[in-house]
Structures are given as C-alpha cells and as structure tokens.
Design an enzyme around this catalytic site. Structure first.
Site, PDB file in Angstrom:
ATOM      1  N   LYS A  90       0.906  -1.363  -0.002  1.00  0.00           N
ATOM      2  CA  LYS A  90       0.216  -0.132   0.192  1.00  0.00           C
ATOM      3  C   LYS A  90       0.873   1.152   0.235  1.00  0.00           C
ATOM      4  CE  LYS A  90      -4.015   1.992   0.375  1.00  0.00           C
ATOM      5  NZ  LYS A  90      -3.617   2.822  -0.648  1.00  0.00           N
ATOM      6  N   GLN A 111       7.241   3.936   3.967  1.00  0.00           N
ATOM      7  CA  GLN A 111       6.009   3.661   3.829  1.00  0.00           C
ATOM      8  C   GLN A 111       5.672   2.455   4.546  1.00  0.00           C
ATOM      9  OE1 GLN A 111       3.839   5.698   1.450  1.00  0.00           O
ATOM     10  NE2 GLN A 111       2.056   4.884   2.824  1.00  0.00           N
ATOM     11  N   LYS A 114       5.582   3.667   8.148  1.00  0.00           N
ATOM     12  CA  LYS A 114       4.192   4.355   8.459  1.00  0.00           C
ATOM     13  C   LYS A 114       3.057   3.583   8.484  1.00  0.00           C
ATOM     14  CE  LYS A 114       4.180   7.705   5.601  1.00  0.00           C
ATOM     15  NZ  LYS A 114       3.993   8.958   4.616  1.00  0.00           N
ATOM     16  N   LYS A 126       5.185   1.962  -3.103  1.00  0.00           N
ATOM     17  CA  LYS A 126       5.176   3.078  -3.647  1.00  0.00           C
ATOM     18  C   LYS A 126       5.384   3.025  -5.282  1.00  0.00           C
ATOM     19  CE  LYS A 126       4.769   7.641  -2.085  1.00  0.00           C
ATOM     20  NZ  LYS A 126       3.793   8.201  -1.321  1.00  0.00           N
ATOM     21  N   GLY A 165      -2.758   8.243  -4.190  1.00  0.00           N
ATOM     22  CA  GLY A 165      -2.325   9.565  -4.890  1.00  0.00           C
ATOM     23  C   GLY A 165      -1.075   9.819  -4.194  1.00  0.00           C
ATOM     24  N   ASP A 166      -0.215  10.714  -4.680  1.00  0.00           N
ATOM     25  CA  ASP A 166       0.828  11.470  -4.071  1.00  0.00           C
ATOM     26  C   ASP A 166       1.110  12.584  -4.826  1.00  0.00           C
ATOM     27  OD1 ASP A 166       3.035  11.106  -1.736  1.00  0.00           O
ATOM     28  OD2 ASP A 166       4.352  11.643  -3.674  1.00  0.00           O
ATOM     29  N   THR A 209      -4.420  13.523   5.417  1.00  0.00           N
ATOM     30  CA  THR A 209      -3.036  13.842   5.601  1.00  0.00           C
ATOM     31  C   THR A 209      -2.830  14.901   6.293  1.00  0.00           C
ATOM     32  OG1 THR A 209      -2.540  12.445   3.927  1.00  0.00           O
ATOM     33  CG2 THR A 209      -0.804  13.838   4.958  1.00  0.00           C
ATOM     34  N   ASN A 240      -2.357  19.042  -1.820  1.00  0.00           N
ATOM     35  CA  ASN A 240      -3.465  18.482  -1.038  1.00  0.00           C
ATOM     36  C   ASN A 240      -3.034  18.347   0.368  1.00  0.00           C
ATOM     37  OD1 ASN A 240      -3.867  15.586   0.462  1.00  0.00           O
ATOM     38  ND2 ASN A 240      -5.553  16.138  -0.709  1.00  0.00           N
ATOM     39  N   SER A 378      -6.958   5.736   3.860  1.00  0.00           N
ATOM     40  CA  SER A 378      -6.797   4.738   2.732  1.00  0.00           C
ATOM     41  C   SER A 378      -7.345   3.426   3.174  1.00  0.00           C
ATOM     42  CB  SER A 378      -5.508   4.961   1.934  1.00  0.00           C
ATOM     43  OG  SER A 378      -5.500   5.840   0.939  1.00  0.00           O
TER      44      SER A 378
HETATM   45  P1  NAP Z   1       0.432  17.886  -4.461  1.00  0.00           P
HETATM   46  O1  NAP Z   1      -0.963  17.840  -3.973  1.00  0.00           O
HETATM   47  O2  NAP Z   1       0.918  17.437  -5.721  1.00  0.00           O
HETATM   48  O3  NAP Z   1       1.187  19.204  -3.613  1.00  0.00           O
HETATM   49  C1  NAP Z   1       2.752  19.156  -3.815  1.00  0.00           C
HETATM   50  C2  NAP Z   1       2.977  20.518  -3.329  1.00  0.00           C
HETATM   51  O4  NAP Z   1       4.500  20.401  -3.196  1.00  0.00           O
HETATM   52  C3  NAP Z   1       2.896  21.540  -4.473  1.00  0.00           C
HETATM   53  O5  NAP Z   1       2.638  22.786  -3.913  1.00  0.00           O
HETATM   54  C4  NAP Z   1       4.163  21.549  -5.208  1.00  0.00           C
HETATM   55  O6  NAP Z   1       4.399  22.808  -5.944  1.00  0.00           O
HETATM   56  C5  NAP Z   1       5.155  21.352  -4.023  1.00  0.00           C
HETATM   57  N1  NAP Z   1       6.435  20.687  -4.675  1.00  0.00           N
HETATM   58  C6  NAP Z   1       6.400  19.576  -5.229  1.00  0.00           C
HETATM   59  N2  NAP Z   1       7.822  19.475  -5.337  1.00  0.00           N
HETATM   60  C7  NAP Z   1       8.508  20.390  -5.030  1.00  0.00           C
HETATM   61  C8  NAP Z   1       9.876  20.995  -5.019  1.00  0.00           C
HETATM   62  N3  NAP Z   1      10.800  20.109  -5.674  1.00  0.00           N
HETATM   63  N4  NAP Z   1      10.192  22.070  -4.572  1.00  0.00           N
HETATM   64  C9  NAP Z   1       8.940  22.923  -3.873  1.00  0.00           C
HETATM   65  N5  NAP Z   1       7.883  22.571  -3.919  1.00  0.00           N
HETATM   66  C10 NAP Z   1       7.516  21.456  -4.572  1.00  0.00           C
HETATM   67  O7  NAP Z   1       1.052  16.745  -3.316  1.00  0.00           O
HETATM   68  P2  NAP Z   1       0.697  16.081  -1.908  1.00  0.00           P
HETATM   69  O8  NAP Z   1      -0.189  15.126  -1.889  1.00  0.00           O
HETATM   70  O9  NAP Z   1       0.103  17.665  -1.192  1.00  0.00           O
HETATM   71  O10 NAP Z   1       2.071  15.866  -1.366  1.00  0.00           O
HETATM   72  C11 NAP Z   1       2.886  16.573  -0.544  1.00  0.00           C
HETATM   73  C12 NAP Z   1       3.790  15.754   0.320  1.00  0.00           C
HETATM   74  O11 NAP Z   1       3.249  14.989   1.204  1.00  0.00           O
HETATM   75  C13 NAP Z   1       4.921  14.851  -0.268  1.00  0.00           C
HETATM   76  O12 NAP Z   1       6.005  14.628   0.035  1.00  0.00           O
HETATM   77  C14 NAP Z   1       4.060  13.530  -0.531  1.00  0.00           C
HETATM   78  O13 NAP Z   1       4.820  12.620  -0.263  1.00  0.00           O
HETATM   79  C15 NAP Z   1       3.561  13.634   1.214  1.00  0.00           C
HETATM   80  N6  NAP Z   1       2.290  12.816   1.627  1.00  0.00           N
HETATM   81  C16 NAP Z   1       1.211  13.088   0.761  1.00  0.00           C
HETATM   82  C17 NAP Z   1       0.098  12.263   1.270  1.00  0.00           C
HETATM   83  C18 NAP Z   1      -1.157  12.571   0.797  1.00  0.00           C
HETATM   84  O14 NAP Z   1      -2.024  11.625   1.130  1.00  0.00           O
HETATM   85  N7  NAP Z   1      -1.238  13.174  -0.444  1.00  0.00           N
HETATM   86  C19 NAP Z   1       0.046  11.290   2.275  1.00  0.00           C
HETATM   87  C20 NAP Z   1       1.467  11.335   3.186  1.00  0.00           C
HETATM   88  C21 NAP Z   1       2.507  12.099   2.666  1.00  0.00           C
HETATM   89  P3  NAP Z   1       4.471  22.825  -7.454  1.00  0.00           P
HETATM   90  O15 NAP Z   1       3.030  22.805  -7.972  1.00  0.00           O
HETATM   91  O16 NAP Z   1       4.814  23.870  -7.985  1.00  0.00           O
HETATM   92  O17 NAP Z   1       5.198  21.390  -8.035  1.00  0.00           O
END
Ligand code: NAP
Length: 446
Positions: A90, A111, A114, A126, A165-166, A209, A240, A378
């Site tokens: 997962k 993961q 976690k 992943k 998603g991520d 999250t 997100n 999830s």
């Molecule tokens: P998302 O909706 O795609 O948003 C990602 C955000 O981070 C955007 O604002 C993006 O800006 C910024 N970003 C990405 N790469 C970057 C970089 N190299 N430098 C600066 N800013 C950057 O993704 P998300 O789901 O919120 O995920 C954000 C983080 O949380 C990730 O590390 C992910 O692995 C972690 N996470 C997510 C979840 C989940 O449920 N979604 C769960 C656990 C952990 P741009 O639009 O300019 O790229």
C-alpha cells in the site's frame, strides 16, 4: 556513529550506489533500529532490517502515449513492492519529473514503517512516473493514466497491492487510473484508494493527511501544556496536504502566514483565512494556478525561489517535498522561537536539520508518524470497500483521530529518553519496526 550502524550502512551503500535519498532514509532508520536490535538479538540473527531494506519486487515499465499534437511521448513507470509482511502493498503513486528508482525506493521504505504505525493491515509500496501533469490538458492526463494502468494492472489488486495518490496524483488521476483498471479487468474492486466519493471513495480521504498532521501536532503540543490557539504557523506547499493542514490550523485558532510551491512562497502577515483558502483550492485545482497569484490578489509579499522558513513563527509544517528544510533553515526557525515541527511531507527535513531540532529539544515529528493519516484513511477506504458500505464523515474523522493518537502513544512508548524528552523519530522507527519484524519472524525466511 555506532560501529555496527556503519558496517550495516556500508553494505547497503555497496548494493545501492547512486541512490542518495534511499540511503538517507535507511540511515535515519538504522541509527535507531540497529542499537535496538542489539538488545533484541532475534531481529539481528534473522537479518530483519537488511531484508526490509531490500524491495520484495521492483517493477519498471515503458509508458508510451500520444500528446495533443499527435506526437509520441515516452515516460518511465515504476512500482516498488517493498514489504508485504503485514498486508497487501500500500502506498501512493507520484507523477513528477524528479521521479526515479531512488526517490520511489526511499518513499516505499518509509511507507513500510508508516503503515505499520497505523495499526492497520497494510504492507508498504510506492510507485509513479517521471511524468509531470503540470501544463498538460485533461485529455493528455487521461491518455497517460490509461497507458500507465495498461501495464500496472498486472501487478495490483484489492488484496495484492493498492496504490493511491501522492505528488501530482489527485482525484482526477485516480479516476482515470481506476477507469482503465476496471475496463481491463472487468471488475469493480477497491484496487485504488482516493476514489471519488460516489464510487467507492472514503469521506475525509482528501483531508486526511493534512488533518492528521494537525491532530498529531496537537498531541505533541499537549505534552507541554500547549495548543495551536493563537500560534503563528508556517506551511510549505500548496497542494493536497498543505491545503487541509491550513484548514485544520484555522479551525484550531492558529494563524497560518505562508504557503509555497516550486516557484517560491507567499507571506501573508494577516493570516490565510477560510475564504482565502478557498481561493487557493480553486487556484490549485488540477495544478493550473501558481501560488504567486495569491500575492497579487491579496496584496502580500511573494518571495520567488525561496522557502518560508525565515519567517518568525511558533510552528512549522513542511508539507511540500523531500529535503526542503536544511540545517540553516532549522537554525533560523530555532532562533525565531519555533517550538514544534511536524512533517506533512515525506522526509522534508535533512538529517542535519533533525539533529538541530533534537539538540534544541523542541517537538519534532517525522513524516512516517505525523503524515500517516492519509494512508490510515486509505486503509479505512479499503475496509469500507470490502464491506460494500460507507461510514459517515464523523465516523471516519473519529477513527482518524484515534489512529493519530495511537501513533502518538507508540512514539511516546518507544521514544521517551531518560531525561523525559520524547524522541519521536526513534519512537516511530522502533514502533513501526517491531510489528513488521515480528510478522517476518513468524513467516520464516521469505
Ligand atoms: P501535491 O498535491 O501534488 O502538492 C505538492 C506541493 O508541493 C505543491 O505545492 C508543489 O508545488 C510542491 N512541490 C513539489 N515538489 C516541489 C519542489 N521540488 N520544490 C518545492 N515545492 C515542491 O502533493 P501532496 O499530496 O500535497 O504531497 C505533498 C507531500 O506530502 C509529499 O512529500 C508527499 O509524499 C507527502 N504525503 C502526501 C500524502 C497524501 O495523502 N497526499 C500522504 C502522506 C505524505 P508545484 O505545484 O510547484 O510543484
């Protein structure tokens, strides 16, 4: 460094050269787990950590698709099936130009721990592709997702491997991926989480999250008689996780003054309120807008190419991406009186930054504990799909809060030092490890 940690890491480095983020993630775990296994020799004897650091399976594939100009584009797709000792693999899918084997192995490794911490039956995995959805039309995104799933469907399934998603993969992408899976397999099953709420998705999954990281921060703050009320908060990212962290901080009475994207950050000293947050959510829908447009609309500062950590605040949530907060940033946060850092992103703080936080004995939570709310819900989505039943918003939110409290108490159990300081990093590593390790011991050498 502990001699046996050095020896362990030498072997891992020799097997995984040129994978710096993966090595960083393993090192961070080895630093606390190897000393733990020395007092619990059964884990050493059966080489449990060595086995956890080796993926059970790595799948890498070609993803060809046609862009809107009728040209052929080729991306590389991956799925890392890291560990299935406690349940089906997962973990999310990331679509971003920086995706490669190294990045996905670090994320899959994290993961495993976690998912174990949530208490639910989920192994770790992943996946993703070096495809950047930014600037692509809906038609191009759909074609890419269909091509990606045309290979991935062979390797996933509701009881085998359940992606979500991520970065770069939200509700739209999960919808296209699910549609193609259903078409190829001819079955409607819970093969992905983060689905639309009318067709198998769980309520609260989009929020989970971000809400979860705030619930975790509240539990940490409570250990020092503190709360979020009246606190100034820095958040990075505007996707997100960042958006729902802002929402929950607002409802807890905090003032959030920053958000960012890969182009820079906005600083709004008046605070981002609910109305401004709705503007950001609309702006970021489908990855179309940029955070600098907020600065133009609300007449506040935009810092191009910078990260928000230089702004004075009480609490920081790094919620964008890996290694976005380094030692210098940590020192600036500490000098400005920051008392708590909770990671919404995966591995956003560098090892030197984490060391600075623990030396200063402030509250610091690693993502594998504090951002586990997303995968936890999830897991709840998988349960609802199996039952063909769905729980109310209140029911899911209550379960999410319970799970975050459980993770917090595991961190306290395994991470409390002799002087009373709670080392959440150590607590999360050991707490996550024990359940997986015991399952691996019970299942033999596989
Ligand atoms: P998302 O909706 O795609 O948003 C990602 C955000 O981070 C955007 O604002 C993006 O800006 C910024 N970003 C990405 N790469 C970057 C970089 N190299 N430098 C600066 N800013 C950057 O993704 P998300 O789901 O919120 O995920 C954000 C983080 O949380 C990730 O590390 C992910 O692995 C972690 N996470 C997510 C979840 C989940 O449920 N979604 C769960 C656990 C952990 P741009 O639009 O300019 O790229």
């Amino acid at each position: 460094m502990h001699a046996s940690v050095t020896a362990f890491m030498e072997r891992i480095k020799a097997r995984n050269p040129h994978e710096p983020e993966f090595l960083q993630a393993v090192q961070e775990v080895a630093d606390t787990i190897i000393p733990f296994t020395e007092v619990h020799p059964k884990y050493r004897k059966f080489k449990i950590l060595e086995r956890i650091a080796e993926p059970e399976r790595v799948i890498m594939f070609r993803v060809p698709w046609l862009n809107d100009q009728g040209e052929v584009e080729i991306n590389r797709g991956f799925r890392i099936q890291m560990n299935s000792a406690i349940g089906p693999y997962k973990g999310g899918l990331r679509f971003h130009s920086s995706v490669n084997l190294n990045i996905l192995k670090f994320l899959a490794f994290e993961q495993v721990f976690k998912n174990s911490l949530t208490g639910l039956s989920m192994g770790g995995g992943k996946g993703g592709a070096d495809f950047d959805p930014k600037g692509k039309s809906d038609n191009e995104i759909m074609k890419f997702c269909q091509s990606f799933m045309t290979e991935l469907y062979r390797h996933v399934g509701a009881d085998i491997d359940v992606p979500a998603g991520d970065i770069g993969v939200g509700a739209r992408e999960v919808g296209y991926l699910f549609g193609q899976y259903k078409r190829i397999r001819g079955e409607f099953t819970g093969v992905l989480t983060g689905k639309g709420q009318d067709w198998g998705g769980s309520l609260i999954r989009p929020e989970a999250t971000g809400y979860g990281v705030v619930y975790f921060a509240l539990d940490m703050l409570a250990t020092r008689g503190e709360s979020l009320k009246g606190k100034t908060v820095l958040i990075s990212g505007s996707g997100n996780v960042a958006q729902y962290t802002v929402e929950k901080c607002i409802s807890e009475g905090a003032k959030v003054v920053t958000m960012s994207d890969s182009e820079g950050f906005i600083y709004d000293p008046n605070g981002i309120d609910q109305e401004k947050l709705i503007y950001i959510q609309e702006l970021k829908e489908g990855n179309r807008g940029r955070i600098k447009e907020y600065a133009q609309k609300y007449g506040c500062a935009f810092y191009p190419g910078e990260r928000p950590w230089k702004i004075k605040a009480d609490i920081a949530f790094p919620n964008a991406t890996q290694n976005e907060l380094d030692e210098q940033d940590a020192k600036t946060l500490l000098a400005n009186g920051c008392i708590c850092v909770a990671e919404g992103a995966n591995m956003p703080c560098t090892p030197q930054a984490i060391l600075a936080f623990s030396q200063a004995k402030i509250l610091y939570a690693p993502g594998k504990a504090s951002n586990a709310g997303g995968v936890a819900v999830s897991g709840l989505e998988m349960s609802q799909n199996s039952q063909r039943y769905s729980w109310s918003r209140e029911e899911v939110d209550a379960k999410l809060q319970q799970i975050m409290k459980r993770i917090h108490s595991i961190c306290v159990k395994y991470g409390t030092e002799k002087d009373g300081y709670i080392n959440y990093e150590k607590g999360a590593n050991i707490g996550g490890f024990v359940k997986v390790a015991d399952a691996m011991l019970a299942q033999g050498i596989v």
